[in-house]
Structure formats: structure tokens, C-alpha cells
Scaffold this motif. Structure first.
Motif, PDB file in Angstrom:
ATOM      1  N   LYS A   9      11.302 -12.489   5.652  1.00 33.02           N
ATOM      2  CA  LYS A   9      11.482 -11.621   6.817  1.00 33.02           C
ATOM      3  C   LYS A   9      10.969 -10.210   6.524  1.00 33.02           C
ATOM      4  CE  LYS A   9      15.079 -10.015   9.950  1.00 33.02           C
ATOM      5  NZ  LYS A   9      16.507  -9.970  10.208  1.00 33.02           N
ATOM      6  N   ASP A  10      11.313  -9.711   5.338  1.00 35.10           N
ATOM      7  CA  ASP A  10      10.857  -8.376   4.958  1.00 35.10           C
ATOM      8  C   ASP A  10       9.345  -8.351   4.726  1.00 35.10           C
ATOM      9  OD1 ASP A  10      13.426  -7.400   5.134  1.00 35.10           O
ATOM     10  OD2 ASP A  10      13.850  -7.641   2.986  1.00 35.10           O
ATOM     11  N   MET A  11       8.807  -9.441   4.198  1.00 32.50           N
ATOM     12  CA  MET A  11       7.367  -9.514   3.981  1.00 32.50           C
ATOM     13  C   MET A  11       6.609  -9.450   5.303  1.00 32.50           C
ATOM     14  SD  MET A  11       6.854 -12.223   0.852  1.00 32.50           S
ATOM     15  CE  MET A  11       5.128 -12.369   1.166  1.00 32.50           C
ATOM     16  N   GLU A  12       7.156 -10.075   6.341  1.00 27.31           N
ATOM     17  CA  GLU A  12       6.512 -10.036   7.655  1.00 27.31           C
ATOM     18  C   GLU A  12       6.506  -8.618   8.212  1.00 27.31           C
ATOM     19  OE1 GLU A  12       4.774 -12.354   9.173  1.00 27.31           O
ATOM     20  OE2 GLU A  12       5.147 -13.632   7.429  1.00 27.31           O
ATOM     21  N   LYS A  13       7.591  -7.881   8.003  1.00 27.69           N
ATOM     22  CA  LYS A  13       7.653  -6.481   8.455  1.00 27.69           C
ATOM     23  C   LYS A  13       6.599  -5.653   7.723  1.00 27.69           C
ATOM     24  CE  LYS A  13      12.554  -6.158   9.662  1.00 27.69           C
ATOM     25  NZ  LYS A  13      13.830  -5.542   9.285  1.00 27.69           N
ATOM     26  N   GLU A  14       6.506  -5.860   6.407  1.00 22.35           N
ATOM     27  CA  GLU A  14       5.521  -5.121   5.614  1.00 22.35           C
ATOM     28  C   GLU A  14       4.105  -5.454   6.074  1.00 22.35           C
ATOM     29  OE1 GLU A  14       6.213  -6.099   1.527  1.00 22.35           O
ATOM     30  OE2 GLU A  14       7.525  -4.360   1.267  1.00 22.35           O
ATOM     31  N   ARG A  15       3.848  -6.721   6.279  1.00 26.35           N
ATOM     32  CA  ARG A  15       2.522  -7.153   6.710  1.00 26.35           C
ATOM     33  C   ARG A  15       2.171  -6.534   8.061  1.00 26.35           C
ATOM     34  NH1 ARG A  15       2.667 -12.807   6.230  1.00 26.35           N
ATOM     35  NH2 ARG A  15       2.340 -12.540   4.011  1.00 26.35           N
ATOM     36  N   ALA A  16       3.132  -6.489   8.971  1.00 27.44           N
ATOM     37  CA  ALA A  16       2.899  -5.891  10.291  1.00 27.44           C
ATOM     38  C   ALA A  16       2.631  -4.396  10.160  1.00 27.44           C
ATOM     39  CB  ALA A  16       4.097  -6.144  11.204  1.00 27.44           C
ATOM     40  N   ALA A  17       3.392  -3.735   9.281  1.00 26.57           N
ATOM     41  CA  ALA A  17       3.181  -2.298   9.063  1.00 26.57           C
ATOM     42  C   ALA A  17       1.791  -2.049   8.481  1.00 26.57           C
ATOM     43  CB  ALA A  17       4.257  -1.739   8.142  1.00 26.57           C
ATOM     44  N   LEU A  18       1.390  -2.873   7.523  1.00 28.15           N
ATOM     45  CA  LEU A  18       0.069  -2.736   6.925  1.00 28.15           C
ATOM     46  C   LEU A  18      -1.036  -2.985   7.952  1.00 28.15           C
ATOM     47  CD1 LEU A  18       0.433  -4.381   3.416  1.00 28.15           C
ATOM     48  CD2 LEU A  18      -0.378  -2.084   3.891  1.00 28.15           C
ATOM     49  N   GLU A  19      -0.856  -4.000   8.791  1.00 24.14           N
ATOM     50  CA  GLU A  19      -1.865  -4.310   9.806  1.00 24.14           C
ATOM     51  C   GLU A  19      -2.071  -3.134  10.760  1.00 24.14           C
ATOM     52  OE1 GLU A  19      -4.059  -6.758  10.214  1.00 24.14           O
ATOM     53  OE2 GLU A  19      -3.348  -7.596   8.325  1.00 24.14           O
ATOM     54  N   PHE A  21      -1.425  -0.028  10.154  1.00 23.73           N
ATOM     55  CA  PHE A  21      -2.004   1.063   9.367  1.00 23.73           C
ATOM     56  C   PHE A  21      -3.501   0.844   9.187  1.00 23.73           C
ATOM     57  CE2 PHE A  21      -3.023   3.028   5.203  1.00 23.73           C
ATOM     58  CZ  PHE A  21      -2.688   4.341   5.498  1.00 23.73           C
ATOM     59  N   ILE A  22      -3.895  -0.395   8.905  1.00 31.61           N
ATOM     60  CA  ILE A  22      -5.308  -0.719   8.700  1.00 31.61           C
ATOM     61  C   ILE A  22      -6.098  -0.530   9.992  1.00 31.61           C
ATOM     62  CG2 ILE A  22      -6.892  -2.664   8.274  1.00 31.61           C
ATOM     63  CD1 ILE A  22      -4.792  -3.663   6.202  1.00 31.61           C
ATOM     64  N   LYS A  23      -5.511  -0.901  11.119  1.00 29.31           N
ATOM     65  CA  LYS A  23      -6.206  -0.787  12.404  1.00 29.31           C
ATOM     66  C   LYS A  23      -6.296   0.655  12.901  1.00 29.31           C
ATOM     67  CE  LYS A  23      -5.305  -5.479  13.835  1.00 29.31           C
ATOM     68  NZ  LYS A  23      -4.525  -6.367  14.662  1.00 29.31           N
ATOM     69  N   SER A  24      -5.422   1.527  12.401  1.00 31.28           N
ATOM     70  CA  SER A  24      -5.502   2.928  12.812  1.00 31.28           C
ATOM     71  C   SER A  24      -6.696   3.586  12.129  1.00 31.28           C
ATOM     72  CB  SER A  24      -4.203   3.662  12.463  1.00 31.28           C
ATOM     73  OG  SER A  24      -4.035   3.710  11.065  1.00 31.28           O
ATOM     74  N   ASP A  25      -7.032   4.763  12.563  1.00 31.59           N
ATOM     75  CA  ASP A  25      -8.188   5.486  12.040  1.00 31.59           C
ATOM     76  C   ASP A  25      -7.846   6.032  10.653  1.00 31.59           C
ATOM     77  OD1 ASP A  25     -10.696   6.576  11.998  1.00 31.59           O
ATOM     78  OD2 ASP A  25     -10.102   8.400  13.032  1.00 31.59           O
ATOM     79  N   ARG A  29     -10.806   5.305   1.524  1.00 30.92           N
ATOM     80  CA  ARG A  29      -9.919   5.094   0.372  1.00 30.92           C
ATOM     81  C   ARG A  29      -8.580   4.513   0.805  1.00 30.92           C
ATOM     82  NH1 ARG A  29      -9.927  10.482  -3.017  1.00 30.92           N
ATOM     83  NH2 ARG A  29      -9.558  11.334  -0.966  1.00 30.92           N
ATOM     84  N   GLU A  30      -8.027   5.039   1.882  1.00 37.43           N
ATOM     85  CA  GLU A  30      -6.753   4.508   2.372  1.00 37.43           C
ATOM     86  C   GLU A  30      -6.918   3.066   2.853  1.00 37.43           C
ATOM     87  OE1 GLU A  30      -4.381   8.445   4.011  1.00 37.43           O
ATOM     88  OE2 GLU A  30      -5.683   7.358   5.386  1.00 37.43           O
ATOM     89  N   LEU A  31      -8.023   2.799   3.501  1.00 38.41           N
ATOM     90  CA  LEU A  31      -8.292   1.451   4.001  1.00 38.41           C
ATOM     91  C   LEU A  31      -8.403   0.457   2.843  1.00 38.41           C
ATOM     92  CD1 LEU A  31      -8.834  -0.197   6.552  1.00 38.41           C
ATOM     93  CD2 LEU A  31     -11.261   0.324   6.261  1.00 38.41           C
ATOM     94  N   LYS A  32      -9.130   0.839   1.801  1.00 31.69           N
ATOM     95  CA  LYS A  32      -9.294  -0.044   0.649  1.00 31.69           C
ATOM     96  C   LYS A  32      -7.942  -0.303  -0.019  1.00 31.69           C
ATOM     97  CE  LYS A  32     -13.099  -0.061  -1.820  1.00 31.69           C
ATOM     98  NZ  LYS A  32     -14.169   0.213  -2.802  1.00 31.69           N
ATOM     99  N   ARG A  33      -7.123   0.728  -0.153  1.00 34.20           N
ATOM    100  CA  ARG A  33      -5.787   0.568  -0.743  1.00 34.20           C
ATOM    101  C   ARG A  33      -4.953  -0.409   0.080  1.00 34.20           C
ATOM    102  NH1 ARG A  33      -4.316   6.963  -1.613  1.00 34.20           N
ATOM    103  NH2 ARG A  33      -5.968   7.401  -3.114  1.00 34.20           N
ATOM    104  N   SER A  34      -4.933  -0.190   1.391  1.00 35.89           N
ATOM    105  CA  SER A  34      -4.070  -1.006   2.245  1.00 35.89           C
ATOM    106  C   SER A  34      -4.543  -2.466   2.309  1.00 35.89           C
ATOM    107  CB  SER A  34      -3.962  -0.407   3.650  1.00 35.89           C
ATOM    108  OG  SER A  34      -5.231  -0.243   4.220  1.00 35.89           O
ATOM    109  N   ILE A  35      -5.833  -2.701   2.315  1.00 31.93           N
ATOM    110  CA  ILE A  35      -6.346  -4.077   2.326  1.00 31.93           C
ATOM    111  C   ILE A  35      -6.005  -4.771   1.007  1.00 31.93           C
ATOM    112  CG2 ILE A  35      -8.458  -5.472   2.338  1.00 31.93           C
ATOM    113  CD1 ILE A  35      -9.570  -3.497   4.424  1.00 31.93           C
TER     114      ILE A  35
END
Length: 176
Positions: A9-19, A21-25, A29-35
Motif C-alpha cells: 500500500k505504501d509502495m503504491e503511494k510512493e510510486r504515485a508520488a514519483l509519477e 513528480f516525473i510528469k511535472s516540469d 538531474r531531478e528527472l534522472k534521480r526520480s526515474i
């Protein structure tokens, strides 16, 4: 379960937060870290991630740990750089002002920037860069060469003219 593993459940929240973040501008460097973090959370092997993104395994582990401990703030850039003193619009205005002048004076530029924009640079290099953008040399200009002595210049010109004449006569003599 260690402190870097968590329930599904927590992993899904993290994945959604990362997604999101990745889709935002974001910066590269931040994009590479998050991916890299997203791929690691999904269970991809570090050697595969490092080949795909061109990063080290340490990079992946470090940013995954930062994300786990600090969340999205952990993978954001900490330093955004300093804000310039002049906006691009102000720089354009200064360059136009410089181009419209017949004679440039370094001290006049310093005074103009202080008076019009409230900007005073610590280093002369910043002023030189403005002059360079306006395609103006910042070397000290003078109306006449301070080292020239008119009589010596006249004498030297006469000697050079005489040498040129001798050379022409020599060439004419060798051709005949």
C-alpha cells in the motif's frame, strides 16, 4: 522487513508520488534521480537501471535511500543557483543604450547601472560581459597614441617610402 522495505500500500503511494513528480516540469538531474528511484522501487536490478540511465549503482542506491528517508524533497535539487542582478529585459536595455553612444566610458556604464537599475557589481568582469554583449571592446580608448612623436613618425614614413622606391627600382633593374 528492513527500514527501506514497506508494505504494498505504501509502495503504491510512493510510486504515485514519483509519477506525478516525473510528469511535472523538472530539471534533467531531478528527472534522472526520480526515474532511477522508481525503477528501483519496481524491483528492477541496479545493473539494468545503471545501463539504461547511464548512472552508477551507487547513484541509484543513494537516491533511493534519500527518497525513502525524505520523500520527494530528498531527490529535489538543493541549490537552484543565484538570481542575476539584471533581468534579460534590463540587459537588452543596457545593450541598446551602449550601442547608441558614440564614445564609451567604463565609469559612465557603472554609474548608469547604479542609477537606472540599482545594480553595482563587485567584479569588473560583469561590466566587461555587458560591453562584450554589445560588441564593444572595453580596452581603454584614447584619441591619439600617447607614445607617438609626430616628428619621428614623419621621419619613419619617409624612410619607408625611400625603401619602397629602392625596391621598385631594384625590381625594374632585374627585369631588364
Amino acid at each position: 522487513m528492513n527500514n527501506l522495505q514497506m508494505p504494498q500500500k505504501d509502495m503504491e503511494k510512493e510510486r504515485a508520488a514519483l509519477e506525478s513528480f516525473i510528469k511535472s516540469d523538472r530539471t534533467v538531474r531531478e528527472l534522472k534521480r526520480s526515474i532511477a528511484v522508481r525503477m528501483a522501487i519496481e524491483g528492477r536490478p541496479y545493473h539494468e537501471i545503471s545501463q539504461i540511465l547511464g548512472v552508477s549503482k551507487f547513484f541509484i542506491g543513494y537516491w533511493k535511500k534519500q527518497f525513502k528517508t525524505k520523500g520527494i524533497a530528498g531527490i529535489k535539487l538543493g541549490h537552484k543557483g543565484s538570481k542575476g542582478y539584471l533581468t534579460s529585459l534590463h540587459k537588452t536595455e543596457v545593450i541598446e543604450w551602449l550601442k547608441n553612444k558614440e564614445y564609451w566610458d567604463f565609469d559612465e556604464l557603472v554609474t548608469y547601472l547604479e542609477r537606472e537599475f540599482g545594480v553595482s557589481y563587485k567584479s569588473k568582469q560583469s561590466y566587461y560581459e555587458l560591453l562584450s554583449l554589445a560588441k564593444i571592446t572595453w580596452k581603454k580608448t584614447q584619441k591619439i597614441n600617447p607614445k607617438s612623436e609626430p616628428e619621428l613618425v614623419k621621419k619613419k614614413r619617409g624612410e619607408m617610402a625611400l625603401l619602397g622606391l629602392r625596391w621598385k627600382l631594384y625590381n625594374i633593374g632585374t627585369l631588364c
